[in-house]
Enzyme design. Structure first.
Site, PDB file in Angstrom:
ATOM      1  CE1 TYR A 259      -3.823   2.231   0.828  1.00  0.00           C
ATOM      2  CE2 TYR A 259      -2.767   2.746   2.909  1.00  0.00           C
ATOM      3  CZ  TYR A 259      -3.765   2.972   1.980  1.00  0.00           C
ATOM      4  OH  TYR A 259      -4.693   3.935   2.245  1.00  0.00           O
TER       5      TYR A 259
ATOM      6  CG  ASP B  99      -2.107  -3.999   4.958  1.00  0.00           C
ATOM      7  OD1 ASP B  99      -3.255  -4.452   5.126  1.00  0.00           O
ATOM      8  OD2 ASP B  99      -1.887  -2.830   4.589  1.00  0.00           O
TER       9      ASP B  99
END
Ligand SMILES: *Cc1c(COP(=O)(O)O)cnc(C)c1O
Length: 419
Positions: A133, A205
């Site tokens: 990300y 994540d």
């Protein structure tokens, strides 16, 4: 805010909700029972919203006694949470096999950076998956670097290069699966095993799959981070993050988060709990619709690639099938030999898909994106693709009727091809 000691006895002496203690319950049931067994939830289905900065003590002796303990489930001061936040922590911990506790953060990014700050110190080296990300990359290149942590990006599909990236100062690995925007599915058990052998801590994540679709700790990671902003909130009205871990890392994250002054509001915690209860059926529905749309897109001549791990034959599908128990409605597709203007005509013509960041809500979204500026190791277009197959759109599928979404996409493609 974190773990809460459980007391399943209701005030009348009857055990109200004891389900949290039962390891055999399926995740679908845990979504319903989680966080409902504590002292504070007696006789109501949902824990009340405890708005409190100040907790009052009975007398001076109680005040002095209070300072000696810093435990979850004991009132001290608002920053350490109250029953609403503790109930959410407990529900999330029960969902994550292998977790001892969960720390809440004011956003997903705060959870990522807060976990990294709990693990790392100046002089350490952090390995970051190249398809992370974007704000995760920015944190490595920004605040972590300023505080003396070095970083190296690695291609998570190239195990030899990953292993070669380690040095004796490598202390943590930041993983994300599937890759942000481009949806590569790496072999998390293999990458986490290598990290463990080298004495490094793995942080994952897991926002895409959530604990329902991928059990991060059981697959070898040490800390699992989720942006609750996405599927747990589920209604595009909430920002929050969480990190779950075994006892050692849980305690370190909790301490670090308290020192950073993180806190989430009880109102937001109540919204997250409300979202959590229906997350299972929302994920099932959006995954099924996403798969139908992915198949529809795959059959089109103006689509070069569909990047959706749930789609048989798509990149990463086999690894996804091996390791995951679910997916979600977020995937991308790449236009065949079109330019950015054509892509914008498509997106602008959509009426049901909103244009925006974030995802995981009940409403569908479309996002044109550029990969090149946010990759250091992984090529785009991907190896083996046509050089012109580079303009991509990410879709976040909501709860609308699949046929209506397909009709909307038809409208978008018509606008693209008319231009
Ligand atoms: C959105 C997102 C985050 C960050 O969450 P915020 O709550 O927006 O800070 C982190 N990781 C992934 C994969 C995300 O999609």
């Amino acid at each position: 805010m974190g773990r809460r000691p459980r007391n399943a006895e209701g005030k009348g002496g009857r055990a109200l909700i004891m389900a949290g203690k039962d390891d055999k319950l399926s995740p679908a049931t845990r979504l319903v029972t989680g966080g409902r067994s504590g002292d504070f939830a007696d006789h109501v289905v949902n824990p009340p919203v405890w708005r409190a900065s100040t907790h009052l003590y009975a007398d001076c002796a109680a005040l002095r006694e209070g300072v000696k303990t810093n435990e979850d489930g004991r009132f001290f001061y608002g920053r350490r949470g109250a029953p609403t936040q503790w109930a959410l922590c407990e529900a999330l911990t029960e969902l994550e096999p292998g977790a001892y506790g969960t720390v809440l953060y004011p956003s997903g990014v705060a959870a990522i950076v807060g976990s990294l700050m709990a693990v790392l110190k100046a002089g350490d080296v952090l390995l970051v998956t190249d398809n992370a990300y974007d704000p995760t990359r920015s944190a490595a290149m920004g605040i972590l670097k300023r505080f003396g942590v070095e970083h190296r990006f690695f291609d998570p599909l190239d195990h030899a290069a990953y292993e070669a990236a380690f040095c004796e100062r490598t202390k943590a690995i930041m993983l994300e699966v599937p890759g942000s925007l481009t949806f590569e599915v790496c072999d998390i058990p293999a990458l986490a095993r290598i990290a463990r052998d080298k004495g490094a801590t793995s942080i994952l994540d897991n926002t895409w799959a959530t604990a329902l679709g991928f059990a991060g700790l059981s697959h070898g990671c040490d800390i699992v981070v989720t942006a609750l902003t996405k599927h747990v909130g589920g209604h595009s009205d909430l920002m929050m993050g969480a990190a779950s871990a075994g006892e050692r890392w849980y305690r370190r994250m909790r301490q670090t988060s308290q020192q950073l002054g993180h806190v989430v509001s009880p109102d937001d915690a109540a919204l997250a709990l409300r979202g959590l209860r229906t997350m299972g059926i929302r994920l099932e529905r959006e995954s099924a619709t996403a798969l139908a749309l992915a198949q529809w897109l795959e059959a089109r001549e103006d689509v070069a690639h569909v990047l959706c791990p749930m789609l048989p034959g798509a990149p990463g599908h086999e690894t996804w099938r091996r390791d995951f128990t679910g997916g979600c409605g977020l995937f991308s597709f790449v236009l065949k030999g079109r330019d950015d203007a054509a892509r914008c005509r498509l997106v602008d013509a959509l009426q049901l898909f909103g244009i925006g960041y974030s995802w995981g809500g009940f409403e569908s979204l479309a996002l044109p994106f550029h990969v090149e500026p946010i990759r250091s190791r992984m090529a785009w277009p991907k190896p083996g693709w046509g050089v012109e197959d580079r303009y991509a759109i990410r879709l976040s599928i909501g709860l609308e009727d699949p046929q209506d979404l397909i009709a909307d996409l038809e409208r978008g493609f018509a606008a693209m091809n008319e231009g």
